[in-house]
Design an enzyme around this catalytic site. Sequence first.
Site, PDB file in Angstrom:
ATOM      1  N   GLU A 329       0.806  -1.220   0.000  1.00 30.00           N
ATOM      2  CA  GLU A 329       0.000   0.000   0.000  1.00 30.00           C
ATOM      3  C   GLU A 329       0.840   1.272   0.000  1.00 30.00           C
ATOM      4  O   GLU A 329       0.325   2.360  -0.246  1.00 30.00           O
ATOM      5  CB  GLU A 329      -0.926   0.018   1.233  1.00 30.00           C
ATOM      6  N   TRP A 442       1.703  -5.586  26.335  1.00 31.25           N
ATOM      7  CA  TRP A 442       2.158  -6.071  25.032  1.00 31.25           C
ATOM      8  C   TRP A 442       3.590  -6.579  25.093  1.00 31.25           C
ATOM      9  O   TRP A 442       4.458  -5.942  25.679  1.00 31.25           O
ATOM     10  CB  TRP A 442       2.095  -4.955  23.993  1.00 31.25           C
TER      11      TRP A 442
HETATM   12  P1  ADP Z   1       6.068  -6.360   1.283  1.00 35.94           P
HETATM   13  O1  ADP Z   1       5.952  -7.707   0.694  1.00 35.94           O
HETATM   14  O2  ADP Z   1       6.719  -5.356   0.406  1.00 35.94           O
HETATM   15  O3  ADP Z   1       6.720  -6.405   2.623  1.00 35.94           O
HETATM   16  P2  ADP Z   1       3.387  -6.454   2.138  1.00 35.94           P
HETATM   17  O4  ADP Z   1       2.332  -5.472   1.885  1.00 35.94           O
HETATM   18  O5  ADP Z   1       3.213  -7.847   1.673  1.00 35.94           O
HETATM   19  O6  ADP Z   1       4.629  -5.800   1.481  1.00 35.94           O
HETATM   20  O7  ADP Z   1       3.747  -6.521   3.679  1.00 35.94           O
HETATM   21  C1  ADP Z   1       3.937  -5.362   4.432  1.00 35.94           C
HETATM   22  C2  ADP Z   1       4.205  -5.708   5.864  1.00 35.94           C
HETATM   23  O8  ADP Z   1       5.442  -6.391   5.999  1.00 35.94           O
HETATM   24  C3  ADP Z   1       4.371  -4.506   6.750  1.00 35.94           C
HETATM   25  O9  ADP Z   1       3.138  -3.950   7.115  1.00 35.94           O
HETATM   26  C4  ADP Z   1       5.131  -5.100   7.926  1.00 35.94           C
HETATM   27  O10 ADP Z   1       4.279  -5.799   8.810  1.00 35.94           O
HETATM   28  C5  ADP Z   1       6.021  -6.105   7.262  1.00 35.94           C
HETATM   29  N1  ADP Z   1       7.350  -5.521   7.062  1.00 35.94           N
HETATM   30  C6  ADP Z   1       7.869  -4.958   5.956  1.00 35.94           C
HETATM   31  N2  ADP Z   1       9.121  -4.562   6.166  1.00 35.94           N
HETATM   32  C7  ADP Z   1       9.431  -4.866   7.445  1.00 35.94           C
HETATM   33  C8  ADP Z   1      10.588  -4.709   8.283  1.00 35.94           C
HETATM   34  N3  ADP Z   1      11.714  -4.177   7.840  1.00 35.94           N
HETATM   35  N4  ADP Z   1      10.497  -5.138   9.562  1.00 35.94           N
HETATM   36  C9  ADP Z   1       9.377  -5.702  10.060  1.00 35.94           C
HETATM   37  N5  ADP Z   1       8.267  -5.881   9.311  1.00 35.94           N
HETATM   38  C10 ADP Z   1       8.288  -5.478   8.025  1.00 35.94           C
END
Ligand code: ADP
Length: 550
Positions: A329, A442
């Site tokens: 997004e 949490w």
């Molecule tokens: P992408 O595959 O590009 O990561 P998605 O929309 O499938 O995109 O997933 C996004 C989610 O991935 C984020 O909202 C987060 O929860 C997780 N995410 C992405 N980058 C990181 C990061 N560096 N550390 C932790 N979580 C991450």
Amino acid sequence: MNGLMMHQPLLVSSLLTHAERHHGRQEIVSRRVEGDLHRYTFSDLAARSRQLAQALEALGVQPGTRIATLAWNGYRHLELYYGVSGSGAILHTLNPRLHPDQLEWIVSDAEDTVLFFDLTFLPVIEELAPRLTSVRHFVLMSDRDHLPDPAGPILAYEDLLKAQDGMYDWPEFDEAAASSLCYTSGTTGNPKGVLYSHRSTVLHSFAVALPDSVGLSARDTVLPIVPMFHVNAWGLPYAACMVGAKVVFPGPDLDGGALYDLQETEQVTVSASVPTVWQGQLQFVKRRHLRFTTLRRAVIGGAACPPAMLRELEETHGVTVVHGWGMTETSPFGTASVLKNTHLQAKPEERYAVQGKQGRCVFGMDLKIVDDAGRELAWDGVSAGHLMARGLWVMSHYFGQADNDPLVDGWFPTGDIATIDPDGFMQITDRSKDVIKSGGEWISSIEIENIAMGHPDITTAACIGVRHPKWDERPLLVAVRKRGSDVSAEELRAHFEGKMAKWWIPDGVVFTDSVPMGATGKMLKAPLRERFQDYLIDVGPDAAQLPSSP
Ligand code: ADP
């Protein structure tokens, strides 16, 4: 009074035109599905993308039509990035790791009319084709020698291009027009489409190229390992044209050794992928006592970069880690953990702590954290809240859901829980559905996983909240041991002591052979939660349990 400056719409085709005019001799190298290494220049890319645009016209493709791809990272996929969007149609990249039923659903939701696919996916296409009712043409991204016999309705990509002379002018249109479409992973319900515009794509490319993000220039050689089929390979195919960086595409083989060879022979300086792929590469070089000799920056995102990985890349290989966060997004680039000048004199430990966070925003992106009632929380590096995003390349609505406003006061709720420190560095503590609520407090599953993966005998660790009679939920660690290791649950739990609050230490440790991974390189915790939800009730806490009192 308006300013008296030229108005040029920000179009994807303008990135290619720039690359052709100013970096025409720069190379693009691709390891092909056919098995060989292909090499050509930005000039060739531009010429063939124009032929492709003509071919699309010949197939009757209209502006706004969705054109699907099912393909690895390679030069033909790049031609589709430019040929499709440049001509005014919409590039819809499909994730081949999805289940065929999900692919069918997505193609039908997007109403794709042409589907381009790599040779690898011929069996999938042959199986799926009768169910993809919106698709009028299937195009194999190869030459006619690779067509099946009989080819049936399948066309050969090279035949389509050969039939065109490349005399084509990129059309000029409104920069708000859609350029590409990508579906979210769909871990909750059906995947949703995110429709990028030409304007958002070009602005996102500037952001990716900036020194405080990937820091890409004409002196770099970039290896986008992160797939072109998911969130446009983090925008690197566009940013590379914008700055004239040499591009190396790995094709389907993402094995540690294959990637290492490519990195060394093509003298890659910047490489980008998810932590699991980096882990494969690090294991490979460690086993063989090798070094990354040309790599300067490792871009790591999509999931949290374990601190042990950051340290190994920095200390053993002299590679700077750029830890990034983003989501489909947000195009996806949201933040990068590039240091500020105030950090430069800091001790390595302090620097790693900053770099280990998910990072800060560049201009064009903004973040805030809010409590359950929507009140903004302090940027003190401690208060954790719901992460909200807005910016020049953040989605406003999902594709086909114009009536459904997902924004809250103009901000997109990311579904992540995070802290932000006074320097603006954001740190994800959890996905909101993964957060562990122990006695109303949490616990960050990511922090527990990071510490577990810092243990020399552990390759992968997933921490989940499972039912507990007193505290509602307590952390359970599901870990994968390195081959040959017999580290015990007690030893692993002892490894946490002194590294975090005692009541955060997992009540139990379960060893498994592997942790389920989703189609975009993230651990799938839902099946683990389902499998182990009653572990602490049925099996009880581990013998050497430390006091767990929130
Ligand atoms: P992408 O595959 O590009 O990561 P998605 O929309 O499938 O995109 O997933 C996004 C989610 O991935 C984020 O909202 C987060 O929860 C997780 N995410 C992405 N980058 C990181 C990061 N560096 N550390 C932790 N979580 C991450």
